[in-house]
Design an enzyme around this catalytic site. Structure first.
Site, PDB file in Angstrom:
ATOM      1  N   GLU A  78     -26.656   7.731   7.249  1.00 16.66           N
ATOM      2  CA  GLU A  78     -26.229   6.726   6.270  1.00 16.66           C
ATOM      3  C   GLU A  78     -26.157   5.311   6.842  1.00 16.66           C
ATOM      4  O   GLU A  78     -26.389   4.361   6.118  1.00 16.66           O
ATOM      5  CB  GLU A  78     -24.938   7.115   5.538  1.00 16.66           C
ATOM      6  CG  GLU A  78     -23.673   7.070   6.321  1.00 16.66           C
ATOM      7  CD  GLU A  78     -22.446   7.504   5.505  1.00 16.66           C
ATOM      8  OE1 GLU A  78     -22.385   7.249   4.303  1.00 16.66           O
ATOM      9  OE2 GLU A  78     -21.545   8.116   6.114  1.00 16.66           O
TER      10      GLU A  78
ATOM     11  N   GLU B 240     -21.419  16.530   9.731  1.00 20.91           N
ATOM     12  CA  GLU B 240     -20.812  15.195   9.673  1.00 20.91           C
ATOM     13  C   GLU B 240     -21.554  14.225  10.607  1.00 20.91           C
ATOM     14  O   GLU B 240     -21.799  13.071  10.242  1.00 20.91           O
ATOM     15  CB  GLU B 240     -19.323  15.289  10.014  1.00 20.91           C
ATOM     16  CG  GLU B 240     -18.582  13.969  10.045  1.00 20.91           C
ATOM     17  CD  GLU B 240     -18.643  13.160   8.754  1.00 20.91           C
ATOM     18  OE1 GLU B 240     -19.071  13.689   7.713  1.00 20.91           O
ATOM     19  OE2 GLU B 240     -18.282  11.972   8.794  1.00 20.91           O
TER      20      GLU B 240
ATOM     21  N   LYS C  10     -23.363  10.788   9.281  1.00 22.78           N
ATOM     22  CA  LYS C  10     -23.014   9.449   9.794  1.00 22.78           C
ATOM     23  C   LYS C  10     -24.269   8.719  10.243  1.00 22.78           C
ATOM     24  O   LYS C  10     -24.482   7.574   9.897  1.00 22.78           O
ATOM     25  CB  LYS C  10     -22.061   9.547  10.989  1.00 22.78           C
ATOM     26  CG  LYS C  10     -20.586   9.666  10.786  1.00 22.78           C
ATOM     27  CD  LYS C  10     -19.871   8.634   9.993  1.00 22.78           C
ATOM     28  CE  LYS C  10     -20.019   8.797   8.526  1.00 22.78           C
ATOM     29  NZ  LYS C  10     -19.141   9.638   7.805  1.00 22.78           N
TER      30      LYS C  10
ATOM     31  N   TRP D   4       0.898  -1.155   0.000  1.00 28.22           N
ATOM     32  CA  TRP D   4       0.000   0.000   0.000  1.00 28.22           C
ATOM     33  C   TRP D   4       0.935   1.203   0.000  1.00 28.22           C
ATOM     34  O   TRP D   4       1.549   1.526   1.010  1.00 28.22           O
ATOM     35  CB  TRP D   4      -0.869  -0.025   1.249  1.00 28.22           C
ATOM     36  CG  TRP D   4      -2.004   0.936   1.239  1.00 28.22           C
ATOM     37  CD1 TRP D   4      -3.194   0.796   0.592  1.00 28.22           C
ATOM     38  CD2 TRP D   4      -2.077   2.180   1.927  1.00 28.22           C
ATOM     39  NE1 TRP D   4      -3.989   1.884   0.843  1.00 28.22           N
ATOM     40  CE2 TRP D   4      -3.335   2.747   1.648  1.00 28.22           C
ATOM     41  CE3 TRP D   4      -1.199   2.890   2.745  1.00 28.22           C
ATOM     42  CZ2 TRP D   4      -3.738   3.983   2.153  1.00 28.22           C
ATOM     43  CZ3 TRP D   4      -1.594   4.113   3.243  1.00 28.22           C
ATOM     44  CH2 TRP D   4      -2.851   4.642   2.958  1.00 28.22           C
TER      45      TRP D   4
ATOM     46  N   LYS E  30     -18.720   2.443  -1.621  1.00 27.18           N
ATOM     47  CA  LYS E  30     -17.565   3.067  -0.966  1.00 27.18           C
ATOM     48  C   LYS E  30     -16.958   4.148  -1.842  1.00 27.18           C
ATOM     49  O   LYS E  30     -16.578   5.205  -1.374  1.00 27.18           O
ATOM     50  CB  LYS E  30     -16.521   1.988  -0.638  1.00 27.18           C
ATOM     51  CG  LYS E  30     -15.273   2.519   0.059  1.00 27.18           C
ATOM     52  CD  LYS E  30     -15.613   3.030   1.446  1.00 27.18           C
ATOM     53  CE  LYS E  30     -14.449   3.685   2.155  1.00 27.18           C
ATOM     54  NZ  LYS E  30     -14.896   4.610   3.207  1.00 27.18           N
TER      55      LYS E  30
ATOM     56  N   HIS F 263     -35.796  30.738  12.721  1.00 30.14           N
ATOM     57  CA  HIS F 263     -36.288  31.221  11.426  1.00 30.14           C
ATOM     58  C   HIS F 263     -37.072  30.135  10.687  1.00 30.14           C
ATOM     59  O   HIS F 263     -37.305  30.256   9.491  1.00 30.14           O
ATOM     60  CB  HIS F 263     -35.112  31.735  10.589  1.00 30.14           C
ATOM     61  CG  HIS F 263     -34.397  32.867  11.251  1.00 30.14           C
ATOM     62  ND1 HIS F 263     -34.939  34.127  11.332  1.00 30.14           N
ATOM     63  CD2 HIS F 263     -33.224  32.929  11.916  1.00 30.14           C
ATOM     64  CE1 HIS F 263     -34.120  34.918  11.997  1.00 30.14           C
ATOM     65  NE2 HIS F 263     -33.063  34.210  12.367  1.00 30.14           N
TER      66      HIS F 263
END
Ligand code: M6R
Length: 608
Positions: free
Chosen positions: A488, A481, A485, A74, A603, A504
């Protein structure tokens, strides 16, 4: 992250090694290679791309020999090419080495070896190792390895062979995973347990600094002083699937728990001897930075949410406006990108179609493009002018977690480096921020250690249809975020709102028992945020707060508070996101959903 497998026994080494490497594919890789001792020589084969290319080659042209090492790479230093793949070897190919980790002082070692006349073939940090072993080799392989390893700084798991030692293998562990396995008259080393499970369940877990010495029918574990260590041989009772997840139930969980290491790797391995940030392949000069008319940070999903925090840091440190947008919008809007623009693209995969389209469009308009990505050799990394890699390690779960925190750390590092270059911040402030960032891994770990508190909150949310996330300033970006999370992986409808905007319109949605996760981590906005929490509480909301530990005031307006360790306001999102990631994971698990592969999602989104 790289994978290592080594074998010595009565079986064909190449077959065992390739089957072991297949079990390490989850670690992610871009090339693969193998070295087998075929008597008087080391047969070395390496290929870029999938492991099946190596496997097919070996099937067609079998390798003979029962002692070998193999590797899936990798990439960190150098593109994923054949020449950069492992095993690396010395000039006469008498020594072969596979390595997982990063050698921090490889440039110094390379210079020293070049002065000795060594010519390097690859761009890797690893290639210095076989040459160093060669330098110290006087007939005793183990001795030469000890001397060479004594010169290395950084992280490494190593597997080493010498052509004249047909019954001997040496492996070393420091800060990168390595285990040793013992079968019936056969021995193994590997980066992880799944690689061995088809052959044996008896393993030694190595500690830092330990060396595995396999010779003839004996395996010994030695410490850094070359003394034999009396180690316990453990029996693995997990099945293969669980082992790949390192004992965690889900990849998402494993990846959440890998965040302290990911943030540490991304930051600390980039600091030079004087503690300055080294920006790898980003070559922007002071003049080029000063000539910029505008900076854009463009990305999708979680990477976009990280980009919004990057913008805040960049504006604060560099004192210039920075614009953010979602790639799928930006590419079709009238934007002002030109030859005086810097376009920063953030992408875990480096393959997201919308982000890639912005890259190509921006380059056509003459802009400079800088990529922040996790995957070496990805399309975005290859096509960008400058690249900064997040060293999060492979992210498998669809829900991005460790990529997010390492993206924020990366963007902050880039901002600090640019700002110092431009004279916009003092050295004192620069070093102060770096010191504070170094504390992040420990603080994230503290939150992880208290995960049971999040479980209590998860129980309150699991049966709800809606949940809201509130925040002001940086906390609003973080709320985006948190809500992404939760929605999903748990399929609960979750929305993020700027807390000051509630009155408002949005406040009409609040009813008895509505969960409102309220972020109150920013000191300058704390009182305002507490008032907003009071507003929703008065209308029946179940207020769950996330706040820095010293801000106990928050308990007056919340039914439950998840505390995070105190930190600089700008850095708190890297810590405060963790309870929200855990919350999403736990709720999804409680609902029995497919945590790692939520419905309708992929992904890597390589289509528009
Ligand atoms: O690979 P990228 O970072 O470019 O991917 C961007 C988004 O698709 C990604 O962050 C997505 O939002 C994740 N599923 C969020 O968890």
């Amino acid at each position: 992250m790289c994978g290592i497998v080594g074998y010595f026994g009565s079986k064909n080494a190449a077959d065992v090694i390739i089957s072991g490497l297949e079990k390490l594919e989850y670690r992610g890789y871009d090339s693969a290679g193998i070295a087998v001792n075929e008597g008087n020589e080391l047969e070395i084969r390496k290929f870029s791309g999938r492991l099946s290319v190596l496997a097919d080659d070996v099937k067609e042209n079998p390798m003979k020999g029962n002692l070998g090492i193999g590797h899936t790479r990798w990439a960190t230093h150098g593109e994923p090419t054949i020449v950069n793949s492992h095993p690396h070897f010395n000039k006469d190919k008498s020594i072969a080495v596979v390595h997982n980790g990063i050698i921090e002082n490889y440039l110094d070692l390379r210079k020293e070896l070049e002065q000795d006349g060594v010519e390097f073939l690859s761009d890797t940090d690893t290639e210095v190792i076989p040459f160093l072993i060669d330098k110290y080799y006087e007939g005793d392989l183990l001795d030469a390895v000890y001397k060479a390893v004594g010169r290395l700084r950084g992280a490494y798991a190593l597997g080493i062979l010498h052509k004249d030692h047909a019954d001997e293998m040496v492996a070393v562990r420091k800060d990168s995973p390595l285990i040793a396995g013992v079968g019936e008259g056969e021995f193994f080393v590997a980066s992880d347990i799944p690689a061995l499970l088809n052959y044996t369940r008896n393993v030694y877990y190595l500690d830092n600094g330990e060396v595995v010495h396999i010779k003839g029918d004996k395996i010994e574990i030695l410490n850094d002083k070359k003394e034999v260590v009396d180690k316990k041989l453990n029996k693995v009772t997990w099945d293969i699937e669980a082992a790949e997840k390192g004992g965690y139930k889900f990849f998402m969980e494993k990846e959440i728990f890998e965040q302290p290491q990911g943030c540490k790797d991304t930051l600390e391995r980039r600091l030079d001897k004087d503690g300055h940030i080294v920006l790898d392949d980003i070559k922007m000069t002071k003049e080029e930075l000063e000539n910029l008319e505008n900076i854009y940070i463009i990305a999708c999903g979680t990477a976009y949410n990280a980009g919004v925090l990057g913008k805040t840091a960049m504006q604060k440190f560099m004192g210039i406006p920075v614009y953010t947008d979602i790639a799928s919008e930006f590419r079709y809007n009238d934007n002002f990108v030109n030859e005086h623009s810097l376009v920063i693209l953030v992408s875990q995969s480096g393959e997201t179609a919308d982000t890639l389209a912005v890259l190509r469009d921006s380059k056509e308009k003459g802009a400079r493009v800088l990529a922040v990505t996790n995957v070496v050799g990805s399309t975005i990394a290859r096509e960008a002018d400058d690249v900064f890699y997040t060293w999060a390690g492979t992210e498998i779960a669809v829900a991005s977690t460790k990529a997010y925190t390492t993206q924020i750390v990366s963007l902050y590092m880039i901002s600090l480096n640019f700002a110092l270059k431009m004279g916009k911040i003092t050295e004192e402030y620069y070093f102060e921020m770096i010191e504070k960032m170094k504390e992040l891994p420990g603080k994230i770990q503290e939150v992880l250690d208290n995960k049971d508190e999040v479980y209590e909150v998860a129980k309150q949310i699991v049966n709800k249809e809606h949940a809201f996330f509130l925040g002001r300033g940086i906390d609003y970006s973080l709320a985006m975020e948190g809500s992404l999370k939760l929605k999903e992986v748990s399929y609960i409808h979750a929305e993020a709102f700027a807390a000051g905007e509630l009155k408002h319109g949005t406040i009409a949605l609040i009813e008895e028992g509505t969960p409102v996760i309220s972020l109150a981590t920013q000191q300058n906005l704390f009182e305002k945020m507490v008032s907003n929490m009071e507003e929703v509480r008065a209308r029946g909301a179940n207020v769950i707060a996330i706040a820095q530990r010293h801000n106990k005031e928050v308990e007056k307006v919340s039914s439950h508070t998840l505390y995070i360790p105190d930190s600089d306001d700008l850095l708190s999102p890297v810590i405060a996101v963790v309870p929200m990631q855990l919350l999403a994971l736990m709720v999804s698990d409680m609902k029995g959903l497919d945590v790692d592969k939520p419905r309708n999602l992929a992904k890597s989104v390589t289509v528009e």
